[in-house]
Design a protein around this motif. Structure first.
Motif, PDB file in Angstrom:
ATOM      1  N   ILE A 188       0.847  -1.193   0.000  1.00 34.51           N
ATOM      2  CA  ILE A 188       0.000   0.000   0.000  1.00 34.51           C
ATOM      3  C   ILE A 188       0.880   1.238   0.000  1.00 34.51           C
ATOM      4  O   ILE A 188       1.655   1.454   0.911  1.00 34.51           O
ATOM      5  CB  ILE A 188      -0.899   0.035   1.243  1.00 34.51           C
TER       6      ILE A 188
ATOM      7  N   ALA B 272      -0.038   5.052  -1.022  1.00 33.79           N
ATOM      8  CA  ALA B 272      -0.785   6.145  -1.623  1.00 33.79           C
ATOM      9  C   ALA B 272       0.206   7.231  -2.028  1.00 33.79           C
ATOM     10  O   ALA B 272      -0.034   8.016  -2.925  1.00 33.79           O
ATOM     11  CB  ALA B 272      -1.785   6.706  -0.630  1.00 33.79           C
TER      12      ALA B 272
ATOM     13  N   LEU C  32      -3.808   8.047  -7.907  1.00 34.22           N
ATOM     14  CA  LEU C  32      -4.750   7.969  -6.788  1.00 34.22           C
ATOM     15  C   LEU C  32      -5.978   8.808  -7.161  1.00 34.22           C
ATOM     16  O   LEU C  32      -6.182   9.921  -6.692  1.00 34.22           O
ATOM     17  CB  LEU C  32      -4.121   8.477  -5.488  1.00 34.22           C
TER      18      LEU C  32
ATOM     19  N   LEU D 289     -13.140   6.840  -2.921  1.00 35.22           N
ATOM     20  CA  LEU D 289     -11.856   7.502  -2.666  1.00 35.22           C
ATOM     21  C   LEU D 289     -11.972   8.946  -2.201  1.00 35.22           C
ATOM     22  O   LEU D 289     -11.313   9.375  -1.256  1.00 35.22           O
ATOM     23  CB  LEU D 289     -10.983   7.418  -3.927  1.00 35.22           C
TER      24      LEU D 289
ATOM     25  N   ASP E 141      -4.417   7.293   2.073  1.00 37.25           N
ATOM     26  CA  ASP E 141      -4.134   5.903   2.356  1.00 37.25           C
ATOM     27  C   ASP E 141      -5.369   5.213   2.937  1.00 37.25           C
ATOM     28  O   ASP E 141      -5.575   4.015   2.727  1.00 37.25           O
ATOM     29  CB  ASP E 141      -2.966   5.837   3.336  1.00 37.25           C
TER      30      ASP E 141
ATOM     31  N   LEU F 291      -7.016   4.021  -0.036  1.00 39.29           N
ATOM     32  CA  LEU F 291      -6.365   2.873  -0.653  1.00 39.29           C
ATOM     33  C   LEU F 291      -6.638   1.597   0.144  1.00 39.29           C
ATOM     34  O   LEU F 291      -6.927   0.541  -0.426  1.00 39.29           O
ATOM     35  CB  LEU F 291      -4.860   3.165  -0.720  1.00 39.29           C
TER      36      LEU F 291
ATOM     37  N   SER G 285     -10.196   0.516  -0.607  1.00 36.07           N
ATOM     38  CA  SER G 285     -10.349  -0.180  -1.893  1.00 36.07           C
ATOM     39  C   SER G 285      -9.869  -1.623  -1.769  1.00 36.07           C
ATOM     40  O   SER G 285     -10.511  -2.553  -2.260  1.00 36.07           O
ATOM     41  CB  SER G 285      -9.532   0.527  -2.983  1.00 36.07           C
ATOM     42  N   LYS G 286      -8.725  -1.808  -1.120  1.00 33.29           N
ATOM     43  CA  LYS G 286      -8.146  -3.153  -0.990  1.00 33.29           C
ATOM     44  C   LYS G 286      -9.069  -4.074  -0.205  1.00 33.29           C
ATOM     45  O   LYS G 286      -9.397  -5.178  -0.646  1.00 33.29           O
ATOM     46  CB  LYS G 286      -6.784  -3.049  -0.283  1.00 33.29           C
TER      47      LYS G 286
ATOM     48  N   ASN H 114     -10.775   3.265  -7.907  1.00 33.52           N
ATOM     49  CA  ASN H 114      -9.460   3.783  -7.491  1.00 33.52           C
ATOM     50  C   ASN H 114      -8.350   3.167  -8.344  1.00 33.52           C
ATOM     51  O   ASN H 114      -7.996   1.997  -8.184  1.00 33.52           O
ATOM     52  CB  ASN H 114      -9.290   3.436  -6.005  1.00 33.52           C
TER      53      ASN H 114
ATOM     54  N   LEU I  22      -5.094   3.645  -8.562  1.00 39.07           N
ATOM     55  CA  LEU I  22      -3.861   3.214  -7.903  1.00 39.07           C
ATOM     56  C   LEU I  22      -4.072   1.874  -7.190  1.00 39.07           C
ATOM     57  O   LEU I  22      -3.196   0.997  -7.211  1.00 39.07           O
ATOM     58  CB  LEU I  22      -3.394   4.285  -6.915  1.00 39.07           C
ATOM     59  N   ALA I  23      -5.247   1.710  -6.590  1.00 38.08           N
ATOM     60  CA  ALA I  23      -5.553   0.426  -5.946  1.00 38.08           C
ATOM     61  C   ALA I  23      -5.566  -0.681  -6.988  1.00 38.08           C
ATOM     62  O   ALA I  23      -5.081  -1.792  -6.745  1.00 38.08           O
ATOM     63  CB  ALA I  23      -6.899   0.501  -5.225  1.00 38.08           C
TER      64      ALA I  23
END
Lengths: 549, 549
Positions: free
Chosen positions: A11, A13, A23, B176, B183, B186, B189-190, B202, B204-205
């Motif tokens: 993880i 961000a 992001l 998000l 974070d 993030l 999302s995970k 998201n 980046l996720a």
């Protein structure tokens, strides 16, 4: 994955502390392509970032997160691996030139105007105004929202705790373990400090943001000692004479002596607790603040604490105080204070009556108000879950709305009048009365002249025709400054400590009835007559045909 | 700070994605020093990490965050700058050898046992058991809590949404912008994916965790077009023949033709919206999913969408569907579905009736239950604020309690029986009935033999003497495995997709009445007869003298 190695899908961000441009929501990227594909690369847009309702059933909000937004603009750039990932997830028929376009994107053509970080702000008044190429301005949406929403929510929450606690009580943020993830906890520590807290238990936040860090010990420290035999070293050197003092003997002697004063038998008190407190005192003779509720505050903790504190005093050290983490905090704090006062008087130690009492059990705004009503003797609150997760309302609803494109205003209509956006490129002014209090925030079209001190200005409700009034300002504050333009920061954001001061000075300009906890008076946000007519003409042009709405 | 440079005090909970050991409460460090100073360096402790109450008024929790805990152990090490900072904030009289001791600390002597990540878990049953040197085990507390608390809360929340939505509806995480910091978003999302969501907005996720990423466009995309003149390119090549098609002409023609079928006049529909949808369709002919509520779903959005979808069909492409972001979602989804069905029948395009309907306006568990009751035609929910901030209960209350030291059990007593800890080194077993459902979780002393299939075992309520029953298990699952020992990972954590599957398979072992939304039945957690007696003997030994508690 081998047996000894953990996966590397970590993880992050932020890369080196900077929020990454991926992001964001995917639809920002798909919209970017649709704009690019429709030949809108040179379109110029204005977006407003604002919220519609103050959080926590209050009537004010603290704006925070600006510095992080500027860092994000400064570092906005898609890496090769970002582009590769986007090529992978977008449909195959995307034109490759679009990715080349994305690769070169920066915020050099963006202009960001904002209200000063740490200011009190109100619904509908944009916190940020973003001008520039439509595609880039649109791509910034989600990340700016995520940076402003939680920072502002947290600073507002902290400021509310500060108001109910009053100026003379310390407030410490203790919430890391219950925060929404590691970075949620770090943001919480940072913006709790901005909002008016005095310190945090979060060591990393202290290191990174130069926030005072506080803490003593936990119940497990106390329960790890069972008997007096568990203490191995009992020696402390006198602060001045450096002679060896036997803390164990002194503490036991004091415990015996004071037990009659505070009407508790030494047999009732836990010897394990006494051993733990002595160990802690030997380790921190200048910082002895002890948790006293592991067994029983009245029958064990207070007696043991006072015994060790008096032993420390024999060695030339002054104890700091106690922490109570359970039970009736009003009653126990009053009991502790009166115990301290009795001992202060009995042994001629006036400072003993001033020992610090910290309370820290599931405290929220209402708990503090209730403790205030009951009368308490607490000097410091340690606040965790309710503060850092903003339990009463865990999200602020900032939105990011298109208000102008290529010089043409845009209005978002809605059957819910509260969701209608105020169109066009606007300026915002705060008008103050003769007593120094803020009277009203006024939105104007940017083409209008600023309000002038001593001259009456017509302030109108944006949507209700009959609601209007003349205001004669004694002071006019232009709320926006340009913080970013021509690819660089124009005004450096202030250090955290100054943003923190700004919160308090800005709150002082608000009338008390707007800030109070119960049924606060709404602060007024108005539009100029010109902007009013502009909104409603545009509304009419865009009104649907065929039904009353 | 120069005018062009931003400060470098950046938020970084993680360095290269790894949580730093300073992300902890100061009292862990001060306790470490007091332990060190009291000669407790070689003391060996056992800590249990557990929660006392299921979140969201439910009767189950999903355990998540284990992989991140293992990464944290693997990388646990104070850097030089960490040590320097600690020297700076701790009192001057700390012995320098303590810092040398800290500098060399690693988790090589720690043993971590855990329940499998993604499992359903229950109050009082430890999720993690940490054994090893007291000082190090204590130093891990806050960070392990912050890694487990939000991950488990989020996975549980997502699993609850999955249950009420049913298996045939897609669930997308759209939160998000409202999450608690970058974070926080993030992590949300995970763990929403782990809990049973199908994708996230998201990006980046998606990149970091290989989660499907979804999204189309926002209202601002629609409002950036005012008239049909705003569309510059109207050409799309046919999917098969590659002939040029004029999307504008086709769409206008279709809008005219279908307006009578769906009983809306083309004059009522927004031309700006049509222009926006055509532009989007040209950019994403294979992924045309359009937001239809910018002006009016019934009078504008649906008509415009169907016109463009039919034009796309002429060009050899099938549209994907619509998204509705406001209004009465039950009514509008039924209206949309019946419109699609009418068109499917009228023009002999059966796939048109199956177009995807996405709904995404402030949805929570109760909204979905209410929509289910009303009857809706939604295929996919996009869920934001309520999901990612866990609005209904934004924190899980995991705690980390000392249960044994140097082989001696420890009990934390409390006037609140719910807060009494279960002492000693324990094992946990899940006993299953003949029908495959989990019957009860049983805690035993580690010295006891495991329960045996087909043999009756006495299960007792930990605190109420009269509550006990014999259980004859058809299957016995030992809940703990050792994931970390001798300085390394013993069992590699499973990839995210397998943890996600584990959530569903683990939930299937729970009876429906335990999982239901309204008044669920509590799942039973029991202790063995041996452990029961052990608890109560210890309780008696530690009971305060002089009052009934």
């Amino acid at each position: 994955m081998s047996n000894n190695e953990l996966s590397t899908n970590r993880i992050m961000a932020r890369q080196n502390g900077i929020v990454q441009p991926l992001l964001t929501d995917l639809y920002q990227i798909t919209m970017a392509y649709a704009y690019w594909k429709s030949g809108k690369v040179n379109d110029v847009a204005v977006f407003d970032l604002f919220f519609r309702t103050n959080p926590f059933q209050g009537e004010f909000t603290i704006f925070a997160g600006l510095e992080e937004c500027l860092k994000f603009l400064q570092n906005f750039h898609y890496s090769d691996s970002d582009i590769e990932y986007l090529m992978h997830i977008l449909p195959d028929n995307i034109e490759p030139e679009f990715f080349a376009y994305l690769k070169d994107l920066t915020c050099k053509d963006i202009k960001l105007s904002a209200i000063e970080e740490g200011s009190v702000v109100f619904p509908r008044v944009p916190l940020l105004r973003i001008e520039g190429p439509l595609i880039i301005a649109q791509l910034l949406e989600t990340t700016l929202l995520t940076l402003v929403n939680f920072a502002s929510l947290m600073a507002t929450n902290a400021a509310r705790y500060r108001m109910v606690a009053g100026k003379n009580v310390s407030l410490l943020e203790f919430g890391l373990r219950r925060a929404q993830g590691p970075d949620g906890g770090l943001s919480a520590s940072k913006y709790a400090y901005v909002g008016g807290f005095d310190g945090t238990s979060n060591v990393l936040a202290g290191k990174m943001f130069n926030i005072p860090v506080k803490g003593t010990h936990a119940h497990s420290f106390v329960t790890s000692f069972s008997t007096l035999d568990d203490i191995t070293s009992v020696v402390l050197r006198h602060a001045d004479t450096h002679e060896q003092c036997n803390i164990l003997e002194l503490s036991l002697e004091w415990r015996r002596r004071i037990s009659s004063i505070i009407d508790v038998s030494p047999e009732e008190a836990s010897d394990g607790e006494l051993a733990a407190l002595m160990s802690y005192a030997i380790a921190f003779p200048t910082g002895f603040l002890a948790l006293v509720d592991t067994y029983d505050v009245k029958r064990s903790g207070l007696l043991n604490f006072c015994a060790v504190a008096l032993a420390l005093n024999d060695c030339g050290y002054r104890a700091v105080g106690i922490r109570i983490d359970s039970g009736d905090l009003a009653y126990l704090s009053v009991l502790a204070r009166s115990t301290f006062e009795q001992i202060a008087e009995e042994f001629k130690l006036p400072w003993f009556s001033k020992l610090t009492i910290v309370a820290s059990n599931d405290i929220n705004e209402e708990t503090i108000l209730s403790l205030n009503e009951q009368g308490h003797k607490i000097d410091c609150f340690g606040i965790g879950t309710h503060l850092v997760t903003c339990q009463r309302q865990p999200a602020l609803g900032c939105v990011y709305k298109l208000v102008e494109i290529n010089g043409q205003p845009r209005i978002k209509l809605s059957q819910d009048v509260g969701k209608v956006t105020i169109p066009g490129h606007k300026e915002a002014y705060r008008l103050f009365g003769a007593d120094g209090h803020a009277l009203i925030d006024l939105l104007q079209r940017s083409s209008e002249p600023a309000p002038i001190i001593g001259q009456k200005v017509l302030c109108r409700h944006p949507f209700q025709e009959s609601k209007r009034a003349y205001v004669i300002p004694s002071k006019v504050e232009h709320l926006y400054k340009v913080y970013w333009s021509d690819g660089g920061v124009c005004i450096s954001p202030k250090p955290l400590s100054q943003v923190r001061e700004r919160v308090q000075s800005s709150l002082r300009t608000l009338r008390q009835d707007i800030k109070r906890n119960l049924n606060p008076t709404p602060y007024k946000v108005a539009v100029s007559d010109d902007l009013y007519n502009f909104i409603h003409d545009l509304w009419l042009q865009n009104a649907p045909i065929g039904e009353l709405s």
